[in-house]
Design an enzyme around this catalytic site. Structure first.
Site: not given
Ligand SMILES: Cc1ncc(COP(=O)(O)O)c(C=O)c1O
Length: 395
Positions: A136, A220, A311
């Site tokens: 990505r 995170r 709807c």
């Molecule tokens: C770079 C990044 N870090 C952390 C997250 C958090 O991910 P999750 O919701 O799977 O905990 C995302 C979510 O897509 C993300 O794109």
């Protein structure tokens, strides 16, 4: 809710607090908790989820884009905020002005932040994004040392973190291990080159639940702040709660005779006399159209099938089996009522494809007000179409 249209979502912030505490317990004191609240806190209110997270163990926040960060700052959030996505160069002035910490994987963006930091007389933190296999965004592990050196040498910048993101952490182990290995090798090469970066992070919710060895200095998670994540291994199960209950009220009642059809394209025909309740909610609110003639709702703690096509603004349900029903009775579209539950899993099983519980919650549109339950009572309200009815929570 708006008194003019009784369709709303209850967001239980006490459950958010519970989830955040459980996450902190799981990762331990040594690991910094960065709460990911992008996409309006996965549909739950990013300011509200962020505030509760910061009170219950989170130290930092992550968002997808600059404006999400700016909004949190304008509401008074002081914690560090990481922007996970690539920002356009035009946004750099705001990144610096609002003290947002940008993920960088292109030297142009890093240079622009540096230049703007000099201009505004500030020192800015950035995080290096590594692409460990998701393909990505990110710099390739082989380029991480030369890229990091270039960023390090830019004036007024400080490299606070280095991170990557897993593609399969909710359901698959081998690719996570492959990515983790690639990331660890990138970290080792940074260390060898004498590039000491304080926060190394890669664990999203799937990894927080399933792969404790990947926590490093910081985690995170996003989706697990507001919903359960099923563990792949029984001993890693976590006690997490949903925080989202979508409700409406019966708007209109009528009877259909056997053989009559209802709604657009007449896709439902009554095989006996039926009583129908009309609900003031539809796909224009984010109620998935694919629940048409398939999903159910709860009224008086009983399951009532959705009949015909949903709807844009209205939905018909069969209430023939309910003994006593009146206009104004409360209806649960998603969530619990008495001892019954319409679960996120139930919806996503019907919907299939990429409609997982996260997607479903994020699709609810701005027409639907959010009511926030905090410390056991209704504490705040967000009514996008009638902002004068908003009520801010005092955290
Ligand atoms: C770079 C990044 N870090 C952390 C997250 C958090 O991910 P999750 O919701 O799977 O905990 C995302 C979510 O897509 C993300 O794109």
């Amino acid at each position: 809710m708006s008194k003019h249209r009784p369709t709303w979502i209850e967001i239980n912030l006490d459950n958010v607090a519970h989830n955040v505490r459980k996450i902190k317990e799981r990762v331990g004191e040594q690991v910094c908790l960065m709460a990911t609240v992008k996409g309006d806190g996965y549909g739950h209110g990013s300011y509200e989820v962020a505030s509760v997270a910061l009170k219950n163990g989170a130290e930092k926040l992550a968002v997808a884009m600059v404006d999400e960060g700016v909004m949190l700052r304008r509401k008074g959030i002081k914690a560090p905020i990481l922007i996970l996505g690539v920002s356009p160069l035009e946004a750099v002035e705001n990144i610096v002005e609002y003290d947002l910490m940008q993920a960088v994987c292109s030297i142009e963006l890093a240079e622009a932040i540096s230049k703007e930091s000099v201009k505004q007389g500030k020192r800015m933190k950035v995080n290096i994004k590594v692409d460990s296999g998701m393909n990505r965004i990110g710099v390739r592990p082989a380029e991480v040392v030369s890229f990091t050196k270039q960023v390090r040498d830019l004036p007024h910048l400080e490299i606070e973190g280095v991170f990557t993101h897993f593609a399969t952490s909710y359901y698959e182990k081998d690719f996570v291990e492959k990515q983790y290995q690639a990331f660890k090798e990138a970290l080792a090469s940074l260390e060898e080159a004498g590039l000491d970066i304080p926060y190394r992070h890669c664990s999203n919710s799937g990894a927080v639940v399933n792969f404790p060895h990947t926590y490093l200095d910081q985690v995170r998670p996003g989706s697990m702040l507001t919903s359960p994540v099923k563990a792949q291994f029984p001993d890693l199960q976590m006690d997490l709660r949903y925080c989202f209950c979508w409700k409406t009220k019966v708007a209109f009642l009528h009877d259909m005779k056997k053989g009559e059809s209802l709604g657009y394209n007449l896709v439902y025909t009554a095989d006996s006399d039926r009583r129908i309740a009309v609900l003031p909610v539809g796909w224009g609110d984010g109620l998935p159209a694919d629940l048409s003639n398939q999903g159910e709702v709860l009224i008086s703690g009983e399951r009532c099938p959705i009949r015909g096509r949903i709807c844009m603004d209205q939905t018909m349900v069969d209430v023939t089996e309910i003994k006593e029903i009146n206009v104004g009775d409360e209806v649960v579209l998603l969530g619990s009522q008495k001892d019954q539950e319409i679960s996120h899993l139930e919806w996503t099983t019907i919907l299939g494809g990429y409609n997982n519980h996260i997607v479903v919650r994020c699709l609810v549109t701005n027409r639907v007000p959010r009511i926030f339950i905090y410390q056991g009572k209704e504490a705040g309200k967000r009514v996008p179409l009638r902002p004068e009815m908003n009520k801010e929570i005092v955290f």
